[in-house]
Design a protein around this motif. Structure first.
Motif, PDB file in Angstrom:
ATOM      1  N   THR A  34       0.837  -1.201   0.000  1.00 29.77           N
ATOM      2  CA  THR A  34       0.000   0.000   0.000  1.00 29.77           C
ATOM      3  C   THR A  34       0.865   1.242   0.000  1.00 29.77           C
ATOM      4  N   TRP A  36       0.222   5.854   0.630  1.00 28.73           N
ATOM      5  CA  TRP A  36      -0.779   6.871   0.928  1.00 28.73           C
ATOM      6  C   TRP A  36      -0.153   8.248   0.897  1.00 28.73           C
ATOM      7  N   ARG A  38      -1.182  12.563   2.087  1.00 30.06           N
ATOM      8  CA  ARG A  38      -2.124  13.568   2.573  1.00 30.06           C
ATOM      9  C   ARG A  38      -1.505  14.947   2.401  1.00 30.06           C
ATOM     10  N   ILE A  52      -0.775   3.605   8.607  1.00 28.73           N
ATOM     11  CA  ILE A  52      -1.280   2.583   7.697  1.00 28.73           C
ATOM     12  C   ILE A  52      -1.061   1.223   8.331  1.00 28.73           C
ATOM     13  N   GLY A  58       4.234   6.176   2.996  1.00 26.77           N
ATOM     14  CA  GLY A  58       3.328   7.262   3.315  1.00 26.77           C
ATOM     15  C   GLY A  58       4.049   8.585   3.295  1.00 26.77           C
ATOM     16  N   GLU A 183      -6.375  13.751   0.000  1.00 27.07           N
ATOM     17  CA  GLU A 183      -5.818  12.447   0.370  1.00 27.07           C
ATOM     18  C   GLU A 183      -5.789  11.512  -0.838  1.00 27.07           C
ATOM     19  N   ALA A 185      -5.219   7.128  -1.263  1.00 28.63           N
ATOM     20  CA  ALA A 185      -4.914   5.788  -0.739  1.00 28.63           C
ATOM     21  C   ALA A 185      -4.666   4.869  -1.932  1.00 28.63           C
ATOM     22  N   SER A 187      -3.708   0.775  -3.088  1.00 26.33           N
ATOM     23  CA  SER A 187      -3.558  -0.633  -2.734  1.00 26.33           C
ATOM     24  C   SER A 187      -3.151  -1.401  -3.984  1.00 26.33           C
ATOM     25  N   SER A 253     -14.163   2.270   0.431  1.00 27.76           N
ATOM     26  CA  SER A 253     -13.494   3.432   1.003  1.00 27.76           C
ATOM     27  C   SER A 253     -14.516   4.359   1.640  1.00 27.76           C
ATOM     28  N   VAL A 270      -5.963   0.499   4.297  1.00 28.87           N
ATOM     29  CA  VAL A 270      -5.169   1.720   4.181  1.00 28.87           C
ATOM     30  C   VAL A 270      -5.913   2.855   4.860  1.00 28.87           C
ATOM     31  N   VAL A 272      -5.721   6.827   5.975  1.00 30.15           N
ATOM     32  CA  VAL A 272      -5.042   8.115   5.794  1.00 30.15           C
ATOM     33  C   VAL A 272      -5.687   9.093   6.766  1.00 30.15           C
TER      34      VAL A 272
END
Length: 646
Positions: A34, A36, A38, A52, A58, A183, A185, A187, A253, A270, A272
């Motif tokens: 994964t 992510w 932000r 996460i 991230g 954001e 995310a 996967s 999500s 995941v 965030v």
């Protein structure tokens, strides 16, 4: 960007691939990771600490850099890359900052630039949800959005160059975010034993509006405010597979932590977190006044399998949660399984050489077609039928693999090395071909299937020949009967191989021969199990007539048969009545002569010894038709005449 809370849900199918012998290789999850993001590139003030679960990358500055992941190796792999974005457009123009370009004229999004090593995955779905809160409080087109959420799904298969090992993922083609509350995310999953064929039904979508309490969020809200359910799309089961071979992947999500149906197994979760203060979403306002919601995004990737029909999946959140889920979009993705089709073909008695593999079907006195895999192990052994046909049923060969078909008198044992390639005594290999013309270039009893696809395979043909076997065998040899002023000839074949025609020849001395006519083979290609033939010589010689057959093959070869003879003399007896019903009387004969009655096929149906110059024979039991009466005198001379039986 999330006091508008967006639920996004997708479901994908994966089929188990494999063999029906030993154990099928089923679809499996080889690995997953994964990532992510932000915030944005200039401000992430107050973003707090993100987290996460699992192995992930991230970042908090809004831009996801390149990263490296050790992609697991496998066979017939399919990588699925799921992206979920939330974007706040109020720092710029309405709908002006989606991750990729939106085209209002066609209502579609371009793919953003994405690379896995040197390969570019294929975008198969981009589904968005857009919202305005300036008194409209409704879903809007993406180009007018103040807030939006969008999912992208890309795939990359072994067939298109999916790499293995440490590989760089480059996401730099994503349009940068504008808002500190934005954001992303990501996967990524890699599956084993999945067909490279991807199908997607763009019409199989659902949209729902949800809110957890009695506050309203627009006219289209869903009555059930804390759950959302969808059923996966049922697809056609590939050849050689069953419904329980399917896998289903779920994508969900939301801004708040949530759960999914218990019979779905979690792959990735995941989270965030984007704790920017002052993000409460008031009832009936539709949008927060600044920034984003207090929690961020929560994405779940899950799977279920082994079910007999497409399952449903339900997302649940607490009844007490007053946060809106304003737009829930459901979609399905089908990952086509590895098909296991059948293979069929023919073994031909091919007498005209390898230019084209054809002829009449034969099993060459007992043959088998063994299927060999890439490791030269026997997968299946098919028996060649008496007409030369053979079939490897569905469920033994696998899509994307290549096999070799071996024609031999030796039956192979599954999961073992192949037996010797050999034919029965007298037979030789002419060639092999997977098309109606030509051959594969090497007459060795081996024929490659090429890469197996999704449909049944036919026309995998072998040619063999046995030069020691006669092209014609007879169940009844050439015969001759005198009928009034004509001589009737007849013969019956038992088998015909490559027979083109018969040349009927006559002689007065059994030395010098003249052709008096021809008859083509009854069978279109000169190959068959036998037929009755007849020919009438309407102008025979006035003395003894000798006859023979000269038979010609399609390749120009010929053979000459045995000779028969018959004498033509004036008929000295008569038959009455004619036509007859119950009895027929032969008059003007000599006592001691033999009276024989034949049908037009040359079969003897009645026989009697004459006791006087006139003899009556009972015929009531004979079928209606034309019959030939032959009188054989004591000295062997023969005379014939005919009558009609009513």
């Amino acid at each position: 960007m999330k006091k508008f809370l967006h639920l996004l849900f997708t479901v994908s199918f994966c089929l188990i691939g494999g063999y029906l012998i030993a154990q099928k290789p089923t679809i499996s999850l080889l690995g997953n990771t994964t990532a992510w993001v932000r915030g944005n590139a200039t401000s992430n003030s107050g973003a707090g600490n993100g987290y996460i679960s699992g192995s992930a990358v991230g970042v908090t500055n809004g831009q996801l850099p390149s990263f490296t992941w050790n992609i697991p190796s496998g066979t017939n792999r399919m990588m699925v890359l799921n992206f979920y974005f939330e974007r706040d457009f109020r720092n710029g123009s309405d709908g002006g900052n989606w991750p990729s370009t939106y085209h209002s004229s066609g209502d579609y999004f371009d793919p953003f630039t994405l690379s896995v090593g040197t390969k570019t995955p294929t975008l198969i779905r981009a589904a968005s949800a857009s919202w305005r809160g300036d008194g409209k409080d409704k879903e809007i087109t993406p180009d007018q959005a103040q807030f939006g959420a969008i999912m992208y799904r890309y795939v990359l298969s072994d067939a298109n160059g999916l790499p293995s090992g440490n590989t760089t993922f480059d996401f730099s083609g994503i349009v940068a975010p504008n808002n500190a509350g934005d954001e992303l995310a990501v996967s990524i999953e890699v599956y084993n034993n999945v067909s490279p064929i991807i199908t997607y039904d763009n019409n199989y979508d659902g949209v729902a509006w949800m809110v957890a309490n009695n506050n309203t969020a627009g006219a289209n809200q869903q009555t059930n405010r804390n759950t959302f359910t969808m059923s996966a799309k049922q697809v056609t089961t590939p050849l050689g597979r069953s419904a329980t071979d399917f896998w289903y992947e779920g994508f969900a999500s939301d801004t708040k932590d949530h759960t999914i149906t218990s019979n779905w197994n979690l792959i990735n979760n995941v989270k965030v977190t984007n704790n920017i203060s002052g993000q409460g979403l008031s009832a009936n306002t539709g949008l927060p006044t600044i920034g984003n919601e207090s929690d961020g995004s929560d994405m779940l990737i899950s799977y279920t399998n082994g079910v007999s029909s497409a399952p449903s999946i339900t997302l649940t959140r607490p009844n007490s949660d007053a946060t809106y889920i304003m737009n829930a979009r459901l979609s399905t993705l089908t990952l086509t399984p590895l098909a296991m089709p059948s293979i069929s073909g023919n073994v031909y008695w091919d007498t005209d050489g390898p230019t084209n593999i054809n002829g009449t079907g034969t099993n060459g006195d007992g043959l088998f077609v063994n299927v060999l895999d890439a490791n030269s192990n026997v997968v299946y052994a098919a028996t060649v039928a008496s007409d030369g046909t053979y079939t490897i049923p569905a469920g033994y060969v696998i899509e994307t693999y290549t096999y070799t078909l071996q024609l031999t008198k030796n039956k192979g044992t599954t999961s073992s090395s192949p037996p010797t390639t050999a034919l029965n005594d007298g037979w030789v290999t002419v060639g092999e071909s997977s098309s109606t013309t030509g051959n594969d270039g090497t007459a060795n009893g081996l024929l490659s299937t090429g890469k197996i696809g999704t449909t049944n395979i036919s026309g995998m043909n072998f040619g063999i020949n046995n030069p020691t076997v006669l092209p014609i065998t007879f169940s009844k040899p050439l015969w001759a009967r005198l009928l009034d002023n004509s001589i009737i000839l007849g013969w019956t074949t038992a088998t015909e191989i490559n027979n083109k025609y018969f040349d009927i020849q006559r002689s007065a001395d059994s030395k010098n021969w003249t052709s008096i006519g021809t008859l083509n083979s009854f069978f279109a290609n000169g190959n068959g199990d036998g037929h009755e033939y007849s020919f009438s010589d309407n102008k025979p010689l006035m003395t003894t007539n000798y006859y023979r057959l000269q038979q010609y093959d399609y390749d120009g070869k010929y053979s000459i048969g045995d000779v028969v003879s018959i004498s033509r003399e004036k008929v000295s007896f008569s038959l009455a009545p004619n036509p007859a019903t119950s009895n027929i009387t032969a008059m003007g004969i000599v006592a001691g002569s033999t009276i024989r009655i034949y049908n037009t096929s040359g079969q003897l149906v009645k026989e009697k010894l004459a006791s006087a110059a006139s003899e009556t024979i009972e015929i009531s039991s004979l079928p209606s038709g034309v019959y030939i009466v032959q009188i054989i005198a004591k000295d062997g001379k023969k005379q014939s005449s005919r009558f009609i039986k009513n």
